[in-house]
Design a protein around this motif. Sequence first.
Motif, PDB file in Angstrom:
ATOM      1  N   ASP A 144      13.889   1.559   7.870  1.00  0.00           N
ATOM      2  CA  ASP A 144      14.401   1.358   6.526  1.00  0.00           C
ATOM      3  C   ASP A 144      13.482   0.452   5.709  1.00  0.00           C
ATOM      4  O   ASP A 144      13.197   0.726   4.556  1.00  0.00           O
ATOM      5  CB  ASP A 144      15.803   0.757   6.570  1.00  0.00           C
ATOM      6  N   ILE A 145      13.033  -0.639   6.295  1.00  0.00           N
ATOM      7  CA  ILE A 145      12.162  -1.548   5.563  1.00  0.00           C
ATOM      8  C   ILE A 145      10.809  -0.888   5.316  1.00  0.00           C
ATOM      9  O   ILE A 145      10.214  -1.032   4.267  1.00  0.00           O
ATOM     10  CB  ILE A 145      12.018  -2.892   6.303  1.00  0.00           C
ATOM     11  N   ARG A 146      10.336  -0.112   6.253  1.00  0.00           N
ATOM     12  CA  ARG A 146       9.037   0.542   6.133  1.00  0.00           C
ATOM     13  C   ARG A 146       9.046   1.610   5.042  1.00  0.00           C
ATOM     14  O   ARG A 146       8.047   1.830   4.383  1.00  0.00           O
ATOM     15  CB  ARG A 146       8.669   1.155   7.483  1.00  0.00           C
ATOM     16  N   ASN A 147      10.166   2.288   4.823  1.00  0.00           N
ATOM     17  CA  ASN A 147      10.212   3.425   3.914  1.00  0.00           C
ATOM     18  C   ASN A 147      10.762   3.108   2.533  1.00  0.00           C
ATOM     19  O   ASN A 147      11.072   4.006   1.781  1.00  0.00           O
ATOM     20  CB  ASN A 147      11.050   4.547   4.542  1.00  0.00           C
ATOM     21  N   ILE A 148      10.861   1.845   2.194  1.00  0.00           N
ATOM     22  CA  ILE A 148      11.415   1.496   0.900  1.00  0.00           C
ATOM     23  C   ILE A 148      10.362   1.598  -0.188  1.00  0.00           C
ATOM     24  O   ILE A 148       9.178   1.722   0.073  1.00  0.00           O
ATOM     25  CB  ILE A 148      12.003   0.076   0.926  1.00  0.00           C
ATOM     26  N   ASN A 149      10.810   1.531  -1.419  1.00  0.00           N
ATOM     27  CA  ASN A 149       9.934   1.607  -2.579  1.00  0.00           C
ATOM     28  C   ASN A 149       9.074   0.347  -2.637  1.00  0.00           C
ATOM     29  O   ASN A 149       9.590  -0.752  -2.752  1.00  0.00           O
ATOM     30  CB  ASN A 149      10.803   1.745  -3.835  1.00  0.00           C
ATOM     31  N   ARG A 150       7.784   0.501  -2.584  1.00  0.00           N
ATOM     32  CA  ARG A 150       6.859  -0.636  -2.590  1.00  0.00           C
ATOM     33  C   ARG A 150       6.319  -0.958  -3.986  1.00  0.00           C
ATOM     34  O   ARG A 150       5.379  -1.716  -4.117  1.00  0.00           O
ATOM     35  CB  ARG A 150       5.677  -0.350  -1.661  1.00  0.00           C
ATOM     36  N   ASP A 151       6.887  -0.375  -5.033  1.00  0.00           N
ATOM     37  CA  ASP A 151       6.384  -0.631  -6.380  1.00  0.00           C
ATOM     38  C   ASP A 151       6.568  -2.082  -6.794  1.00  0.00           C
ATOM     39  O   ASP A 151       5.840  -2.593  -7.626  1.00  0.00           O
ATOM     40  CB  ASP A 151       7.077   0.281  -7.395  1.00  0.00           C
ATOM     41  N   ASN A 152       7.562  -2.739  -6.236  1.00  0.00           N
ATOM     42  CA  ASN A 152       7.875  -4.117  -6.588  1.00  0.00           C
ATOM     43  C   ASN A 152       8.053  -4.902  -5.289  1.00  0.00           C
ATOM     44  O   ASN A 152       9.171  -5.133  -4.852  1.00  0.00           O
ATOM     45  CB  ASN A 152       9.149  -4.142  -7.445  1.00  0.00           C
ATOM     46  N   PRO A 153       6.941  -5.320  -4.636  1.00  0.00           N
ATOM     47  CA  PRO A 153       7.041  -5.944  -3.317  1.00  0.00           C
ATOM     48  C   PRO A 153       7.722  -7.308  -3.362  1.00  0.00           C
ATOM     49  O   PRO A 153       7.695  -7.986  -4.389  1.00  0.00           O
ATOM     50  CB  PRO A 153       5.582  -6.092  -2.872  1.00  0.00           C
ATOM     51  N   PRO A 154       8.353  -7.706  -2.247  1.00  0.00           N
ATOM     52  CA  PRO A 154       9.060  -8.982  -2.212  1.00  0.00           C
ATOM     53  C   PRO A 154       8.097 -10.157  -2.183  1.00  0.00           C
ATOM     54  O   PRO A 154       6.993 -10.052  -1.653  1.00  0.00           O
ATOM     55  CB  PRO A 154       9.836  -8.909  -0.898  1.00  0.00           C
ATOM     56  N   PRO A 155       8.504 -11.268  -2.761  1.00  0.00           N
ATOM     57  CA  PRO A 155       7.693 -12.483  -2.669  1.00  0.00           C
ATOM     58  C   PRO A 155       7.955 -13.165  -1.324  1.00  0.00           C
ATOM     59  O   PRO A 155       8.816 -14.027  -1.217  1.00  0.00           O
ATOM     60  CB  PRO A 155       8.183 -13.317  -3.846  1.00  0.00           C
ATOM     61  N   LEU A 156       7.257 -12.748  -0.297  1.00  0.00           N
ATOM     62  CA  LEU A 156       7.458 -13.317   1.039  1.00  0.00           C
ATOM     63  C   LEU A 156       6.776 -14.676   1.140  1.00  0.00           C
ATOM     64  O   LEU A 156       5.713 -14.896   0.589  1.00  0.00           O
ATOM     65  CB  LEU A 156       6.869 -12.395   2.108  1.00  0.00           C
ATOM     66  N   THR A 157       7.399 -15.563   1.873  1.00  0.00           N
ATOM     67  CA  THR A 157       6.781 -16.851   2.147  1.00  0.00           C
ATOM     68  C   THR A 157       7.180 -17.301   3.542  1.00  0.00           C
ATOM     69  O   THR A 157       8.313 -17.105   3.963  1.00  0.00           O
ATOM     70  CB  THR A 157       7.164 -17.912   1.107  1.00  0.00           C
ATOM     71  N   TYR A 168      15.611  -9.288  -0.392  1.00  0.00           N
ATOM     72  CA  TYR A 168      14.952  -8.927  -1.637  1.00  0.00           C
ATOM     73  C   TYR A 168      15.208  -7.463  -1.995  1.00  0.00           C
ATOM     74  O   TYR A 168      15.599  -7.143  -3.111  1.00  0.00           O
ATOM     75  CB  TYR A 168      13.444  -9.188  -1.536  1.00  0.00           C
ATOM     76  N   TYR A 169      14.978  -6.577  -1.044  1.00  0.00           N
ATOM     77  CA  TYR A 169      15.141  -5.156  -1.341  1.00  0.00           C
ATOM     78  C   TYR A 169      16.607  -4.793  -1.576  1.00  0.00           C
ATOM     79  O   TYR A 169      16.907  -3.955  -2.414  1.00  0.00           O
ATOM     80  CB  TYR A 169      14.516  -4.295  -0.252  1.00  0.00           C
ATOM     81  N   ASN A 170      17.526  -5.413  -0.860  1.00  0.00           N
ATOM     82  CA  ASN A 170      18.949  -5.175  -1.113  1.00  0.00           C
ATOM     83  C   ASN A 170      19.330  -5.635  -2.522  1.00  0.00           C
ATOM     84  O   ASN A 170      20.089  -4.961  -3.216  1.00  0.00           O
ATOM     85  CB  ASN A 170      19.826  -5.883  -0.081  1.00  0.00           C
ATOM     86  N   ALA A 171      18.809  -6.767  -2.957  1.00  0.00           N
ATOM     87  CA  ALA A 171      19.110  -7.284  -4.293  1.00  0.00           C
ATOM     88  C   ALA A 171      18.500  -6.427  -5.399  1.00  0.00           C
ATOM     89  O   ALA A 171      18.934  -6.464  -6.531  1.00  0.00           O
ATOM     90  CB  ALA A 171      18.603  -8.719  -4.421  1.00  0.00           C
ATOM     91  N   HIS A 172      17.485  -5.651  -5.042  1.00  0.00           N
ATOM     92  CA  HIS A 172      16.809  -4.807  -6.032  1.00  0.00           C
ATOM     93  C   HIS A 172      17.160  -3.334  -5.876  1.00  0.00           C
ATOM     94  O   HIS A 172      16.395  -2.448  -6.263  1.00  0.00           O
ATOM     95  CB  HIS A 172      15.299  -5.029  -5.962  1.00  0.00           C
TER      96      HIS A 172
END
Length: 171
Positions: free
Chosen positions: A72-85, A58-62
């Motif tokens: 890396d995952i912890r420090n990413i922009n959280r303004d648009n969180p991934p739709p985890l399931t 998700y974050y790579n695509a965005h």
Amino acid sequence: PRDMYGKLPRPYINLGFPKMGTTSLHGFFGCGGYRSVHYRCNVTTSCGDCLKEQASRYYNAHGDDHSNTNDDIRNINRDNPPPLTLRTCGHSDMYAQIDNGMYFPQIELLPDLLNSLPNATFFITFRSMHMWWKSLKAWPPSEPIRKMNNILRNINITGLPEGKGRDLREM
């Protein structure tokens, strides 16, 4: 309470750490007729790996370019969180252990899990720190050198800096 039996929304997700009663929780739900997974969400993939992969994709695509490490995952922009399931990882009622022992989505992706699964019922198992520490030092039984307490000390977990956790006090 008995009047709540069967009314708590699914999925049920345990946010506790390994060796904190996850196997017991898994057995409890299984005994009650619920589909329960522990550690592996399906035959080939741990729940932790599946959730980390979803977040990374998700974050790579965005436009967040990172190498899939905890930092890396912890420090990413959280303004648009991934739709985890967890459903894409494996269909279950109870996810008794969602980490893989090296990556802890219940810590690193907690805001994303809460946003993506607002109706889930979250659990947190706990046992005395002394008994937990004793269990960490003995797990896995087949590995005389690489015990879980050493693994936790040598990975980077938010709130537990790498190298900390040499003894119960540091943990």
